[in-house]
Enzyme design. Structure first.
Site, PDB file in Angstrom:
ATOM      1  N   TYR A  26      -6.285   6.405   4.149  1.00  0.00           N
ATOM      2  CA  TYR A  26      -6.394   5.499   3.032  1.00  0.00           C
ATOM      3  C   TYR A  26      -5.699   4.306   3.394  1.00  0.00           C
ATOM      4  O   TYR A  26      -6.086   3.155   3.554  1.00  0.00           O
ATOM      5  CB  TYR A  26      -6.073   6.255   1.556  1.00  0.00           C
ATOM      6  CG  TYR A  26      -5.821   4.845   0.863  1.00  0.00           C
ATOM      7  CD1 TYR A  26      -6.908   4.423   0.341  1.00  0.00           C
ATOM      8  CD2 TYR A  26      -4.532   4.546   0.552  1.00  0.00           C
ATOM      9  CE1 TYR A  26      -6.947   3.060  -0.425  1.00  0.00           C
ATOM     10  CE2 TYR A  26      -4.385   3.202  -0.121  1.00  0.00           C
ATOM     11  CZ  TYR A  26      -5.686   2.710  -0.813  1.00  0.00           C
ATOM     12  OH  TYR A  26      -5.375   1.435  -1.495  1.00  0.00           O
ATOM     13  N   ASP A  70      -9.895   6.403  -2.176  1.00  0.00           N
ATOM     14  CA  ASP A  70      -8.630   6.964  -2.859  1.00  0.00           C
ATOM     15  C   ASP A  70      -9.334   7.242  -4.128  1.00  0.00           C
ATOM     16  O   ASP A  70     -10.642   7.675  -4.333  1.00  0.00           O
ATOM     17  CB  ASP A  70      -7.873   5.421  -3.359  1.00  0.00           C
ATOM     18  CG  ASP A  70      -8.225   4.691  -4.333  1.00  0.00           C
ATOM     19  OD1 ASP A  70      -9.547   4.460  -4.457  1.00  0.00           O
ATOM     20  OD2 ASP A  70      -7.697   3.968  -4.946  1.00  0.00           O
ATOM     21  N   GLU A 117       0.594  -1.086   0.122  1.00  0.00           N
ATOM     22  CA  GLU A 117      -0.008  -0.188   0.119  1.00  0.00           C
ATOM     23  C   GLU A 117       0.857   1.333   0.039  1.00  0.00           C
ATOM     24  O   GLU A 117       0.478   2.248  -0.893  1.00  0.00           O
ATOM     25  CB  GLU A 117      -0.802  -0.078   1.158  1.00  0.00           C
ATOM     26  CG  GLU A 117      -2.078  -1.192   1.143  1.00  0.00           C
ATOM     27  CD  GLU A 117      -3.026  -0.749  -0.160  1.00  0.00           C
ATOM     28  OE1 GLU A 117      -3.168   0.239  -0.437  1.00  0.00           O
ATOM     29  OE2 GLU A 117      -3.577  -1.670  -0.344  1.00  0.00           O
TER      30      GLU A 117
END
Ligand code: SF4
Length: 318
Positions: A124, A142, A36
């Protein structure tokens, strides 16, 4: 009258068509976190190679915490946005602190609330890791999800709050990880910015904006910044360049490279050309000036940015 968004259609489509990405074969929180953080600003196709290198060298928070930040930067070379690598290294050290000192004894925390307190983790990333690796029923927001939301609801300029509200309302709580990934996958592969494939879309029935998809969301007008730099590229008698490590702040913080500044003294140097480097939010133009030095360093042993390597490539052609 449009239908309600069909969670089952989207999840079935995701199960059948999702891209085979290496981080989708693990639910190890640390490895999901690495993916991520890499994908925050690196394209998926380029991110795969970096992720494989990172998980091999740093399979646990401890392995990164025990390394020097220079080694993390070295592996990160070319991925850009190097502050991510520095913050990831700080995060690993914080996670490895004892509980009594505010750490987690080397085990990545599992909730989005705890993750959010770590260096480099925004809402996020916290939601993505907590839902994908630990099954927390929390919605992600996102750019891909924002675009899907804007088109589904025909909203030209949705605010962060509006997107969050929509994402929460539609969340499939029983499998939030797959749900969040299915929405992001839809935005990345079907509901794309320029060529949405509405005929292939599993949630076309609930889409209010499908007949005019390109109008949603309206593009943000961001003005690109231009940065002009001068570079002093010096070589020693054996052809090694003079390299310095940059300070803690700035776009190339902590990386090695030839000296660059907005103004340098060029009296004894020769102009050899200009290097242009495009980042997502700014264009950098570097005038390169050539000279000599007593002792250079081997660039292959140090962490350099892509911009520095372009400058060295120009120097090596002289
Ligand atoms: S129908 Fe088209 S515009 Fe609507 S979500 Fe699907 S791909 Fe996007």
């Amino acid at each position: 009258m449009v239908a309600q968004l069909s969670q089952s259609s989207l999840l079935a489509w995701y199960a059948e068509t999702k891209r085979d990405l290496p981080w989708r074969h693990t639910n190890d929180g640390w490895k999901v976190l690495l993916s991520e953080i890499l994908l925050q600003q690196t394209q998926v196709s380029r991110g795969i190679g970096y992720w494989l290198k990172l998980v091999e060298r740093f399979p646990t928070p401890q392995s990164m915490a025990e390394a020097e930040v220079d080694e993390v930067l070295h592996l990160w070379q070319g991925a850009g946005y190097y502050s991510r690598a520095r913050r990831l290294h700080s995060l690993s050290r914080q996670v490895c602190l004892p509980l009594s000192e505010g750490g987690y004894d080397g085990v990545l925390p599992t909730t989005s609330t705890q993750l959010l307190l770590l260096p480099g983790i925004g809402p996020y990333t916290a939601a993505a890791v907590a839902s994908i690796a630990f099954g927390e029923p929390v919605a992600c927001v996102d750019g891909n999800i924002r675009r899907v939301m804007a088109r589904q609801t025909k909203t030209a300029n949705p605010s962060v709050k509006e997107v969050e509200h929509w994402a929460k309302r539609n969340l499939f709580k029983a499998d939030a990880g797959d749900w969040n990934q299915s929405l992001m996958e839809l935005g990345a592969t079907v509901c794309t910015p320029k060529r949405p494939k509405c005929d292939d879309c599993p949630i076309v029935l609930s889409c209010s904006g499908k007949n005019d998809a390109l109008s949603y969301p309206q593009p943000k007008t961001t003005r690109r910044k231009r940065l002009d730099l001068m570079c002093e590229l010096r070589y020693d008698a054996s052809g090694l360049p003079l390299l310095v490590q940059r300070g803690e702040n700035g776009i190339l913080a902590g990386l090695w490279g030839p000296r660059m500044a907005e103004q340098i003294e060029v009296d004894s140097l020769r102009f050899i050309g200009e290097v242009k480097h495009i980042l997502s939010h700014r264009d950098i133009f570097v005038q390169v000036w050539l000279g000599t030095c007593q002792q250079g360093l081997d660039p292959e042993t140090l962490a350099l940015s892509s911009l520095d390597r372009k400058v060295l490539a120009l120097g090596s052609r002289q």
